[in-house]
Design an enzyme around this catalytic site. Structure first.
Site, PDB file in Angstrom:
ATOM      1  N   HIS A  16       0.982  -1.157  -0.029  1.00  0.00           N
ATOM      2  CA  HIS A  16      -0.114  -0.013  -0.014  1.00  0.00           C
ATOM      3  C   HIS A  16       0.835   1.237  -0.029  1.00  0.00           C
ATOM      4  CE1 HIS A  16      -2.959   2.888   1.468  1.00  0.00           C
ATOM      5  NE2 HIS A  16      -3.788   2.234   1.104  1.00  0.00           N
ATOM      6  N   TYR A  17       0.408   2.477  -0.270  1.00  0.00           N
ATOM      7  CA  TYR A  17       1.177   3.639  -0.593  1.00  0.00           C
ATOM      8  C   TYR A  17       1.804   3.954   0.839  1.00  0.00           C
ATOM      9  CZ  TYR A  17      -3.059   6.419   0.387  1.00  0.00           C
ATOM     10  OH  TYR A  17      -4.174   6.881   0.707  1.00  0.00           O
ATOM     11  N   ARG A  18       0.924   3.817   1.844  1.00  0.00           N
ATOM     12  CA  ARG A  18       1.351   4.018   3.273  1.00  0.00           C
ATOM     13  C   ARG A  18       2.222   3.507   3.855  1.00  0.00           C
ATOM     14  NH1 ARG A  18      -4.993   4.941   4.616  1.00  0.00           N
ATOM     15  NH2 ARG A  18      -5.241   6.845   4.112  1.00  0.00           N
ATOM     16  N   HIS A  19       3.043   3.974   4.877  1.00  0.00           N
ATOM     17  CA  HIS A  19       4.022   3.587   5.826  1.00  0.00           C
ATOM     18  C   HIS A  19       3.571   3.313   7.083  1.00  0.00           C
ATOM     19  CE1 HIS A  19       7.370   5.560   3.022  1.00  0.00           C
ATOM     20  NE2 HIS A  19       6.360   4.770   2.585  1.00  0.00           N
TER      21      HIS A  19
END
Length: 186
Positions: A128-131
């Site tokens: 996913h683009y989140r960290h």
């Protein structure tokens, strides 16, 4: 084994240095946890072959650290390319987490992601683009509750699997002592 959108992918890379334009990946490991940080599976721990010339150009710190922990010898003995390591890692992850479901989890994972974009783009795209970056909580604790920093100690072996285990344990520590999910916000 159960594919679950809530499972978390933890990753750590060891590299020949910090600049992805000039340095390379020498080790990759992954762990999958459930949403409560219980370890479900450990992925392959892979030493990635790099040339003797590249290894000789590492900083003194990298040479000392990666020689002392045995990683340099494992890298020299490895026949594995970055692409092969990438594919083995993805094959493992597909059993546990759908593509695009999990943020990239670990400590200072933005640095790891820079190397993934450059050398393992298919794996970079799996996240996913989140960290979920444990170092964010560490930095907040340093500023808002510095006494918490003495409660968690790392061994710093700089081996990918050990580093992931420590990151998971560190997040659990901050969950219990800093975030306090039980509602007791003293």
């Amino acid at each position: 084994m159960q594919l679950d959108n809530q499972n978390l992918i933890w990753i750590d890379l060891e590299m020949t240095g910090l600049d992805p334009e000039n340095e390379r990946i020498i080790e990759i490991a992954t762990i999958v946890t459930d949403k409560d940080l219980n370890i479900l599976a450990e992925g392959p721990v892979l030493a990635v072959h790099q040339s003797d010339e590249l290894l000789a150009k590492m900083s003194d710190w990298c040479i000392k650290t990666h020689s002392a922990n045995g990683l340099v010898d494992r890298v020299k003995a490895s026949k594995l390319t970055e692409r092969a390591a990438e594919l083995q890692t993805i094959d493992f992850l597909k059993k546990w987490v759908p593509k695009g479901a999990s943020p990239i989890c670990g400590n200072s994972v933005a640095q790891d992601k820079r190397f993934l974009f450059k050398y393992m783009p298919e794996l970079a795209d799996y996240f996913h683009y989140r960290h979920l970056d444990v170092s964010t909580l560490k930095e907040l604790a340093r500023r808002w509750k510095p006494e918490l920093l003495n409660g968690f100690e790392k061994k710093n072996t700089h081996l990918a699997l050990d580093d992931i285990r420590e990151s998971i344990a560190e997040l659990a520590y901050y969950r219990d002592h800093f975030i306090k999910l039980d509602g007791d916000q003293k």
